[in-house]
Design an enzyme around this catalytic site. Structure first.
Site, PDB file in Angstrom:
ATOM      1  N   CYS A 196       8.493 -14.295  -0.717  1.00 11.86           N
ATOM      2  CA  CYS A 196       7.471 -14.571  -1.726  1.00 11.86           C
ATOM      3  C   CYS A 196       6.524 -13.378  -1.808  1.00 11.86           C
ATOM      4  CB  CYS A 196       6.688 -15.840  -1.390  1.00 11.86           C
ATOM      5  SG  CYS A 196       5.758 -15.731   0.155  1.00 11.86           S
ATOM      6  N   ASP A 231       2.503  18.452 -30.992  1.00 14.65           N
ATOM      7  CA  ASP A 231       2.840  19.867 -31.031  1.00 14.65           C
ATOM      8  C   ASP A 231       3.786  20.090 -32.217  1.00 14.65           C
ATOM      9  OD1 ASP A 231       3.329  22.589 -30.101  1.00 14.65           O
ATOM     10  OD2 ASP A 231       5.287  21.820 -29.485  1.00 14.65           O
ATOM     11  N   CYS A 272       4.458 -12.543   1.306  1.00 15.04           N
ATOM     12  CA  CYS A 272       5.138 -11.718   2.319  1.00 15.04           C
ATOM     13  C   CYS A 272       4.911 -10.241   2.028  1.00 15.04           C
ATOM     14  CB  CYS A 272       6.633 -12.017   2.327  1.00 15.04           C
ATOM     15  SG  CYS A 272       7.076 -13.725   2.692  1.00 15.04           S
TER      16      CYS A 272
END
Length: 739
Positions: free
Chosen positions: A21, A435, A24
């Protein structure tokens, strides 16, 4: 990167085993960051940790710390092994789920339908439920025990506690209350009940639902990472290398820079290189997304993993292994998937403290019901429902699953997202600086006009000039010879070729000496000629038999997709700005062609940075699209840097998004995909937070049966994962004819 003391750090990735989970992951991350000088992040969805280490700390020390925390870790294996391990985990969960469903469904049915409750049905339910709540639920129990041994609680603690308590209560009720009497019946209750009852259907049903949710999560995360695995598998597995004049087939890992290898029709290009001999068409769709094969011949670059659809070519390897474009793409995607956005860090912090709070709420629910006169049965039911429904698995999955799917889909479309923070930037961008050369325009000179003098044919001028220029390597010469070849196919042979640096070339074509170049070249041969060219284009003079016969005009042409892209950028709410070092006239002409109003011309690299900073000081959030070394500083200064993959390594390194395709429509898709991914993350988080906020009070008030709570909790995780997987349907809006 350097540490606070200026010492360099090393980066390491680790595979984590045993996480079940988000709590953890948060716990491991917290323990690793306690180590002096270590900066670590742990991703639950990818089951991987990334850490920056100071001198004196290595991966073994991190692995030892993770094992002390109750989990396991290892140096990452090849992706094929990772996939096999994930597949094995999915198969194990599937087996437990099938067994749980086979046994739990009869238990649930008997508990819900009184008419089916034969004598001693409750004892049969016990026999069916015990394998479910023990063997099938073992992954939850094992994780809970491991974490408790290390003084912590996780979402598995909630699941294990809820299932265990429901089972023990049922055993107590069967042995010591009338619920165990032969002939006893009871119906299914949606709400907390004060009647004597067993909760075997709750224990077995919750286990089944949560196993289904976890199995769906494992399958979904494997699918979410499929794009990354696909990228890694795109490359060829071996190559036909020329050594000492003989053809030897060797594994890709044996290729070295400078090796020459053969690519036959239908084969993949083994690695990045340059064509030594042969002509062919290369299908670059797998890497760049371009649908039309690109013609290549001697001197042209080719990218590894692209497909040869034409003739036989010989390629010299220029980049191998981790240096290839495919490897760099894969690395960018993997890094993006393993990093965390700010919204995910918030979710992790919530998950880390959520479990203890839920246990406290469950205990408070139990006590409150008893204090205010509720039955032990009803108090117990409400407390168990709180434990089960509160699991915030969805919080831990909300961001990483969406990010994995979004970045993976982007990689398939030739859009590389470097990290989750990029997604947060795309939402606020309102100005985009473009650019000119190589971004809005092709960056290559192209013949746009052939003007003959009176009495001369335009085709004759182009054919003669193309024949002479075909012997030159100058960019203008290649443009003219390419235009001539495109029109006439083959060109006459040139004799007595000479070239003068900076002025032009001369040669004999069909018995006539042809001069192609500037006015200075013609005057040197005694021919009176006007000055050619202008501030925004280049004009080449063509002469033979002592007279000027015509002119050829060349320009850096606007890409076919640029005007459409600018229009789409405006539709996304962005104001385009042309930013270029070219002259004002050139810039204005190009801007007019594509529909840009704001033009900043004749700027050096540091001036580009200043122009972007000026926009930022006005409160604007600026994105920059560029492809050259001179764009790198501006890309870094911008709030969002977008580099054309056809550009330089410096530009790509300074950017946040990289576009493998070399046109602006890819930038439109990149912004749309980034915004869609961010919207998905926010939708996931809203659902996860809203779900827990609404569900816990309902459970505490006794308005939810624990089994319904378990089903709803599992659905929340499945919803989040399913919502993320919808990003796989993202489609480019670029018209087919413009791709």
């Amino acid at each position: 990167m350097p540490t606070a003391h200026g010492a360099p750090t090393a980066a390491v990735d680790l595979d984590i085993q045993g996480m079940t989970c988000a709590s953890c992951a948060a716990r491991i991350e917290k323990r690793l960051n306690r180590l002096e000088g270590v900066s670590a992040t742990v991703n639950y969805a990818t089951e991987r940790a990334h850490a920056d280490l100071p001198p004196g700390v290595d991966a073994d020390k991190l692995i030892a710390e993770i094992r002390r925390t109750g989990y396991d870790a290892s140096i990452p294996h090849p992706e094929a092994d990772d996939d096999a391990r994930a597949a094995a985990a999915a198969r194990g969960l599937r087996t437990r789920l099938l067994v749980a469903a086979t046994l739990a469904i009869p238990v649930i049915a008997l508990s819900m339908v009184p008419a089916w409750q034969f004598p001693a049905w409750q004892w049969v339910s016990l026999a069916l439920a015990l394998p479910v709540v023990t063997w099938a639920a073992w992954p939850f129990h094992r994780a809970a025990v491991v974490n408790l041994r290390h003084g912590s609680v996780t979402m598995d603690t909630l699941i294990s506690l809820g299932v265990t308590v429901a089972t023990l209560w049922s055993l107590y009720a069967l042995l010591f209350t009338p619920a165990g009497m032969i002939g006893m019946t009871h119906g299914f209750e949606w709400f907390a009940s004060s009647e004597p009852a067993v909760y075997l259907e709750v224990a077995a049903g919750v286990t089944m639902f949560l196993l289904a949710g976890r199995y769906a999560e494992v399958r979904a995360t494997r699918r979410a990472g499929a794009a990354l695995r696909t990228l890694m598998e795109l490359g060829a597995k071996d190559a036909a290398v020329l050594r000492d004049g003989a053809e030897v087939r060797v594994p890709i890992a044996s290729l070295r820079v400078g090796d020459e290898f053969i690519v036959r029709p239908g084969e993949k290009v083994a690695t990045d290189g340059i064509v030594v001999s042969g002509d062919s068409g290369i299908d670059t769709a797998l890497v760049t997304g371009e649908s039309v094969p690109v013609d290549v011949s001697a001197g042209d670059d080719v990218v590894g993993a692209t497909l040869n659809v034409g003739g036989r070519i010989v390629v010299r390897a220029t980049r191998v292994g981790a240096d290839t474009q495919l490897a760099q793409m894969t690395r960018l995607v993997e890094q993006a998937q393993s990093r965390k956005a700010d919204v995910q860090r918030l979710a992790d912090r919530v998950s880390a403290v959520f479990v203890p709070v839920v246990i406290a709420v469950a205990l408070a629910t139990l006590v409150t019901w008893l204090v205010f006169g509720g039955s032990v049965q009803a108090a117990f039911t409400a407390a168990v429902a709180v434990l089960i429904i509160a699991c915030p698995c969805a919080l831990g999955l909300a961001t990483p699953t969406a990010l994995m799917v979004g970045t993976g889909r982007g990689a398939q479309l030739g859009i590389l997202i470097t990290g989750p923070e990029v997604l947060e930037s795309t939402r606020t961008v309102d100005t985009i600086a473009l650019d000119k050369t190589g971004t809005v325009t092709s960056g290559r000179m192209t013949v746009t006009d052939v003007t003959p003098t009176p009495g001369t044919d335009a085709d004759e001028v182009l054919r003669a000039a193309g024949a002479v220029e075909d012997a030159s390597e100058h960019p203008l010469a290649r443009a003219i010879s390419s235009a001539a070849r495109a029109r006439f196919g083959t060109l006459p042979t040139v004799e007595a070729f000479t070239g003068t640096a900076g002025t032009g070339v001369a040669g004999v074509v069909d018995g006539r000496r042809v001069l192609v170049g500037r006015d200075a070249l013609l005057r040197a041969w005694g021919i009176d000629a006007p000055a050619g060219g202008g501030p925004d284009r280049t004009t080449v003079l063509v002469a033979w038999d002592g007279e000027v016969r015509g002119t050829i005009t060349l320009e850096d042409t606007v890409k076919a997709t640029s005007a459409e892209a600018v229009s789409r950028l405006r539709a996304l709410g962005l104001e385009p700005m042309l930013l270029t070092g070219d002259g004002e006239q050139v810039a204005r002409r190009v801007a007019a062609q594509v529909g840009i109003d704001l033009v900043v011309a004749e700027v050096l690299p540091h001036d580009k940075v200043a122009a972007i900073r000026a926009q930022q000081e006005q409160g604007r959030t600026v994105a920059m699209v560029g492809d050259g070394v001179n764009d790198a500083a501006a890309l870094a200064q911008a709030d969002l840097g977008i580099a054309m993959g056809t550009g330089t390594d410096a530009a790509i390194a300074a950017s946040d998004l990289t576009l493998v395709r070399g046109d602006l429509l890819a930038a439109v898709d990149a912004l749309r995909l980034s915004r869609a991914t961010l919207r998905t993350i926010k939708t996931n988080l809203f659902w996860a937070f809203a779900y827990n906020t609404a569900a816990i009070p309902l459970a505490a008030l006794g308005l939810l049966n624990p089994m319904i709570a378990g089903a709803a909790m599992a659905f929340s995780s499945v919803f989040v994962v399913g919502n993320s997987l919808l990003l796989r349907r993202f489609r480019s809006t670029v018209p087919e004819e413009l791709r």
